[in-house]
Design an enzyme around this catalytic site. Sequence first.
Site, PDB file in Angstrom:
ATOM      1  CD  GLU A  40      48.851  66.686  24.421  1.00  0.00           C
ATOM      2  OE1 GLU A  40      47.831  67.258  24.002  1.00  0.00           O
ATOM      3  OE2 GLU A  40      49.917  66.653  23.755  1.00  0.00           O
ATOM      4  CE  LYS A 114      46.634  70.748  22.767  1.00  0.00           C
ATOM      5  NZ  LYS A 114      46.998  69.439  22.144  1.00  0.00           N
ATOM      6  CB  CYS A 155      50.741  69.646  23.341  1.00  0.00           C
ATOM      7  SG  CYS A 155      51.572  68.792  21.965  1.00  0.00           S
TER       8      CYS A 155
END
Length: 275
Positions: A40, A114, A155
């Site tokens: 990330e 995300k 994440c």
Amino acid sequence: MKIAVLQMNAGFDPLDNVAVLTEAVAQAKAGGAEILFTPEMSNMLDRNRARAADNIRPEEEDYVLGMVRAAAAIAGIWVHLGSLAVKGETDADKWRNRAFVIAPNGNIAARYDKIHLFDVDLASGESWRESSVYAGGERAVAVQLPEAVLGLSICYDIRFPAVYAALSRAGADIVAVPAAFTVPTGEAHWHVLLRARAIESACFVVAAAQTGTHGDGRSTYGHSLVVDPWGDVLLDMGEAPGLAFVDLPLERIAEVRGRVPVIANRRPVGEAIVA
């Protein structure tokens, strides 16, 4: 299927970070990998919003993305850029935490924004409000590679199983979880969450991570992991930056799903009632 995993200690200067990325592309190809996975925020990690704003570009102008695309085309290798911070469609829009899958010809095969943004207050005193500057995505994304289907996540998504259920419904054989996990949450939950996502979807999980103390003062957990469909850890990179290689025996997916058919046995679940 041989893969390469890059564990980074990214700073706030994208030029420094892209040098690491392009070298990793060349090394991954030289080592025989079919695809390179990066963490990330591969282009920068910077909690200083004003300084970061000077380095964040729209996707089409992002030189980190452009240079990695060029490196992938020269090497002839797939690259999963775990995520980059990029500007939105207009100056008024929030930024995006966006993953890219780059084909061996340098074209972008897939993008994923995300979905779950990291808005937490930790017992350590760390406070994070990702949603203050980033806009979340709205749907899961998977992409067909030559030998497997790759599902994309980033994440904090790891804490939300619905993302991975959607990816397994799309036929994901491998799920990427690039991350910049904090040290307290990493020590408590990183291994167990990644193993759980692999087990419940009976797929491989590849989690390239940021590690160490970064230029903006934050610390990340490291321990880039590769987990097989049974939940066995095939790779744990510890805390040092670097590049590692792993062979993924894709036949293991059918073997595990034959032993415990979690995909075939999955049923729709209605809302719970309180009796």
